[in-house]
Design a protein around this motif. Structure first.
Motif, mmCIF file in Angstrom:
data_model
loop_
_atom_site.group_PDB
_atom_site.id
_atom_site.type_symbol
_atom_site.label_atom_id
_atom_site.label_comp_id
_atom_site.label_asym_id
_atom_site.label_seq_id
_atom_site.Cartn_x
_atom_site.Cartn_y
_atom_site.Cartn_z
ATOM 1 N N ASP A 235 0.819 -1.219 0.000
ATOM 2 C CA ASP A 235 0.000 0.000 0.000
ATOM 3 C C ASP A 235 0.855 1.272 0.000
ATOM 4 O OD1 ASP A 235 -2.619 -0.879 -0.253
ATOM 5 O OD2 ASP A 235 -2.933 -1.084 1.910
ATOM 6 N N GLN A 236 2.005 1.249 0.657
ATOM 7 C CA GLN A 236 2.892 2.416 0.672
ATOM 8 C C GLN A 236 3.418 2.742 -0.719
ATOM 9 O OE1 GLN A 236 5.863 1.419 3.583
ATOM 10 N NE2 GLN A 236 4.694 2.311 5.263
ATOM 11 N N ILE A 237 3.535 1.738 -1.562
ATOM 12 C CA ILE A 237 4.039 1.929 -2.925
ATOM 13 C C ILE A 237 2.920 2.391 -3.862
ATOM 14 C CG2 ILE A 237 5.015 0.718 -4.928
ATOM 15 C CD1 ILE A 237 6.496 -1.072 -2.831
ATOM 16 N N LEU A 238 1.714 1.918 -3.614
ATOM 17 C CA LEU A 238 0.584 2.230 -4.491
ATOM 18 C C LEU A 238 0.108 3.666 -4.306
ATOM 19 C CD1 LEU A 238 -1.462 -1.045 -3.959
ATOM 20 C CD2 LEU A 238 -0.060 -0.452 -5.946
ATOM 21 N N ASP A 239 -0.596 4.154 -5.297
ATOM 22 C CA ASP A 239 -1.232 5.465 -5.221
ATOM 23 C C ASP A 239 -2.226 5.455 -4.061
ATOM 24 O OD1 ASP A 239 -3.688 7.247 -6.018
ATOM 25 O OD2 ASP A 239 -2.019 7.990 -7.244
ATOM 26 N N LYS A 240 -2.265 6.530 -3.301
ATOM 27 C CA LYS A 240 -3.143 6.599 -2.124
ATOM 28 C C LYS A 240 -4.612 6.356 -2.473
ATOM 29 C CE LYS A 240 0.125 7.652 0.752
ATOM 30 N NZ LYS A 240 0.945 6.493 0.999
ATOM 31 N N GLY A 241 -5.025 6.752 -3.681
ATOM 32 C CA GLY A 241 -6.410 6.549 -4.102
ATOM 33 C C GLY A 241 -6.712 5.129 -4.551
ATOM 34 N N TRP A 242 -5.668 4.327 -4.740
ATOM 35 C CA TRP A 242 -5.862 2.940 -5.190
ATOM 36 C C TRP A 242 -5.084 1.975 -4.319
ATOM 37 C CZ3 TRP A 242 -9.483 1.152 -8.261
ATOM 38 C CH2 TRP A 242 -10.150 2.078 -9.058
ATOM 39 N N PRO A 243 -5.479 1.816 -3.056
ATOM 40 C CA PRO A 243 -4.794 0.844 -2.193
ATOM 41 C C PRO A 243 -5.054 -0.584 -2.682
ATOM 42 C CG PRO A 243 -6.737 1.694 -1.101
ATOM 43 C CD PRO A 243 -6.579 2.476 -2.375
ATOM 44 N N LEU A 244 -4.317 -1.485 -2.143
ATOM 45 C CA LEU A 244 -4.356 -2.884 -2.571
ATOM 46 C C LEU A 244 -5.774 -3.453 -2.615
ATOM 47 C CD1 LEU A 244 -2.434 -5.167 -3.422
ATOM 48 C CD2 LEU A 244 -2.249 -5.805 -1.030
ATOM 49 N N HIS A 245 -6.586 -3.168 -1.621
ATOM 50 C CA HIS A 245 -7.930 -3.759 -1.574
ATOM 51 C C HIS A 245 -8.833 -3.266 -2.705
ATOM 52 C CE1 HIS A 245 -8.925 -0.040 0.674
ATOM 53 N NE2 HIS A 245 -10.132 -0.230 0.185
ATOM 54 N N ARG A 246 -8.475 -2.175 -3.368
ATOM 55 C CA ARG A 246 -9.290 -1.656 -4.476
ATOM 56 C C ARG A 246 -8.865 -2.211 -5.832
ATOM 57 N NH1 ARG A 246 -10.448 4.498 -4.846
ATOM 58 N NH2 ARG A 246 -11.843 3.635 -6.420
ATOM 59 N N LEU A 247 -7.733 -2.885 -5.891
ATOM 60 C CA LEU A 247 -7.234 -3.413 -7.158
ATOM 61 C C LEU A 247 -8.006 -4.662 -7.577
ATOM 62 C CD1 LEU A 247 -3.372 -3.111 -6.627
ATOM 63 C CD2 LEU A 247 -4.906 -1.492 -7.755
ATOM 64 N N ASP A 248 -7.908 -4.986 -8.853
ATOM 65 C CA ASP A 248 -8.459 -6.226 -9.380
ATOM 66 C C ASP A 248 -7.915 -7.389 -8.546
ATOM 67 O OD1 ASP A 248 -9.506 -7.836 -11.942
ATOM 68 O OD2 ASP A 248 -7.508 -8.597 -11.392
ATOM 69 N N SER A 249 -8.763 -8.371 -8.256
ATOM 70 C CA SER A 249 -8.358 -9.459 -7.362
ATOM 71 C C SER A 249 -7.205 -10.289 -7.923
ATOM 72 C CB SER A 249 -9.545 -10.342 -6.993
ATOM 73 O OG SER A 249 -10.223 -10.751 -8.139
ATOM 74 N N THR A 250 -7.103 -10.407 -9.233
ATOM 75 C CA THR A 250 -5.967 -11.136 -9.811
ATOM 76 C C THR A 250 -4.685 -10.341 -9.610
ATOM 77 O OG1 THR A 250 -7.426 -12.142 -11.463
ATOM 78 C CG2 THR A 250 -5.064 -12.234 -11.892
ATOM 79 N N VAL A 251 -4.728 -9.044 -9.865
ATOM 80 C CA VAL A 251 -3.553 -8.194 -9.650
ATOM 81 C C VAL A 251 -3.161 -8.227 -8.176
ATOM 82 C CG1 VAL A 251 -2.669 -5.821 -9.732
ATOM 83 C CG2 VAL A 251 -4.034 -6.711 -11.627
ATOM 84 N N ARG A 252 -4.128 -8.183 -7.306
ATOM 85 C CA ARG A 252 -3.871 -8.244 -5.862
ATOM 86 C C ARG A 252 -3.152 -9.549 -5.501
ATOM 87 N NH1 ARG A 252 -8.736 -6.535 -4.272
ATOM 88 N NH2 ARG A 252 -9.637 -8.601 -4.204
ATOM 89 N N ALA A 253 -3.605 -10.663 -6.051
ATOM 90 C CA ALA A 253 -2.969 -11.958 -5.775
ATOM 91 C C ALA A 253 -1.539 -11.979 -6.303
ATOM 92 C CB ALA A 253 -3.796 -13.089 -6.391
ATOM 93 N N ILE A 254 -1.324 -11.432 -7.493
ATOM 94 C CA ILE A 254 0.024 -11.390 -8.085
ATOM 95 C C ILE A 254 0.956 -10.547 -7.213
ATOM 96 C CG2 ILE A 254 1.386 -10.569 -10.054
ATOM 97 C CD1 ILE A 254 -1.140 -11.233 -11.812
ATOM 98 N N LEU A 255 0.483 -9.363 -6.812
ATOM 99 C CA LEU A 255 1.327 -8.485 -5.994
ATOM 100 C C LEU A 255 1.633 -9.105 -4.640
ATOM 101 C CD1 LEU A 255 -0.134 -4.956 -6.773
ATOM 102 C CD2 LEU A 255 2.001 -5.969 -7.619
ATOM 103 N N ARG A 256 0.656 -9.749 -4.024
ATOM 104 C CA ARG A 256 0.911 -10.383 -2.717
ATOM 105 C C ARG A 256 1.920 -11.519 -2.841
ATOM 106 N NH1 ARG A 256 -5.351 -10.149 -0.727
ATOM 107 N NH2 ARG A 256 -5.180 -8.218 0.477
ATOM 108 N N ALA A 257 1.766 -12.345 -3.858
ATOM 109 C CA ALA A 257 2.694 -13.464 -4.041
ATOM 110 C C ALA A 257 4.098 -12.949 -4.339
ATOM 111 C CB ALA A 257 2.200 -14.379 -5.164
ATOM 112 N N GLY A 258 4.196 -11.973 -5.240
ATOM 113 C CA GLY A 258 5.504 -11.401 -5.554
ATOM 114 C C GLY A 258 6.128 -10.723 -4.347
#
Length: 158
Positions: free
Chosen positions: A82-105
Motif C-alpha cells: 500500500d505504501q508503494i501504491l497510489d493513495k487513491g488505489w490501495p491494494l484492496h481496491r485493485l483487481d483481485s488477480t492483480v492483488r494476488a500477483i502483488l501479494r505473491a511477488g
C-alpha cells in the motif's frame, strides 16, 4: 526426488507461481481456507488434468510455500505494498488477480531471500502477462521493482 523433479526446475517454479496466484485468487473470491484450497491444488498437481494443463507440472512445494506464506504474512505484506501504491488505489481496491500477483511477488521479495529479486519480479510479470494485456504487467513490474529496491537494495547496487 526422481529425475523428472530436476528436469525442468524453472518451468516447474513458474507453474508453481501461476498456481499460487490462482490459489490466492480463489481464496480471495470464495473465502475458502488455505488448507482446502491447497488440497485442491495438490490433487491437480499430481493428477493428469493438471499435467495436461497450460501451465504444466508445478513445483507443489514452492506453490505451497508461497500460498502459506502470503496467508501467514498478509498483515505485513499489505501495508508495505500500500505504501508503494497510489493513495487513491490501495491494494484492496485493485483487481483481485492483480492483488494476488502483488501479494505473491511481495512475499517472495520480502521473505524468500534465496530467490533473486529480479527473478521474482520477472516471473510475476510473466504471470500478469498470462492474465492481462500490457497495462497490468507494467504495473506489476513497477510495484514489485520499487518493493525489491526498498527491501533488497544490495541486489540493485551497481
Amino acid at each position: 526426488m526422481n529425475a523428472s523433479d530436476n528436469k525442468y526446475p524453472r518451468e516447474r517454479r513458474s507453474a508453481a507461481r501461476l498456481g499460487a496466484v490462482q490459489a490466492l485468487y480463489q481464496m480471495d473470491l470464495s473465502g475458502s481456507d488455505v488448507g482446502e484450497t491447497l488440497a485442491q491444488f495438490s490433487a491437480r498437481a499430481v493428477g493428469e488434468n493438471f499435467e495436461d494443463g497450460q501451465c504444466g507440472e508445478a513445483d507443489y512445494r514452492h506453490l505451497k510455500e508461497v500460498v502459506d506464506g502470503v496467508v501467514r504474512e498478509q498483515k505485513a505484506i499489505d501495508p508495505v505494498v500500500d505504501q508503494i501504491l497510489d493513495k487513491g488505489w490501495p491494494l484492496h481496491r485493485l483487481d483481485s488477480t492483480v492483488r494476488a500477483i502483488l501479494r505473491a511477488g511481495a512475499y517472495e521479495l520480502m521473505f524468500m531471500e534465496r530467490v533473486p529479486a529480479r527473478v521474482a519480479i520477472s516471473e510475476y510479470v510473466d504471470v500478469a502477462d498470462a492474465f492481462f494485456g500490457t497495462e497490468e504487467p507494467r504495473f506489476v513490474n513497477g510495484v514489485l521493482d520499487r518493493l525489491a529496491r526498498q527491501k533488497r537494495p544490495r541486489e540493485f547496487a551497481a
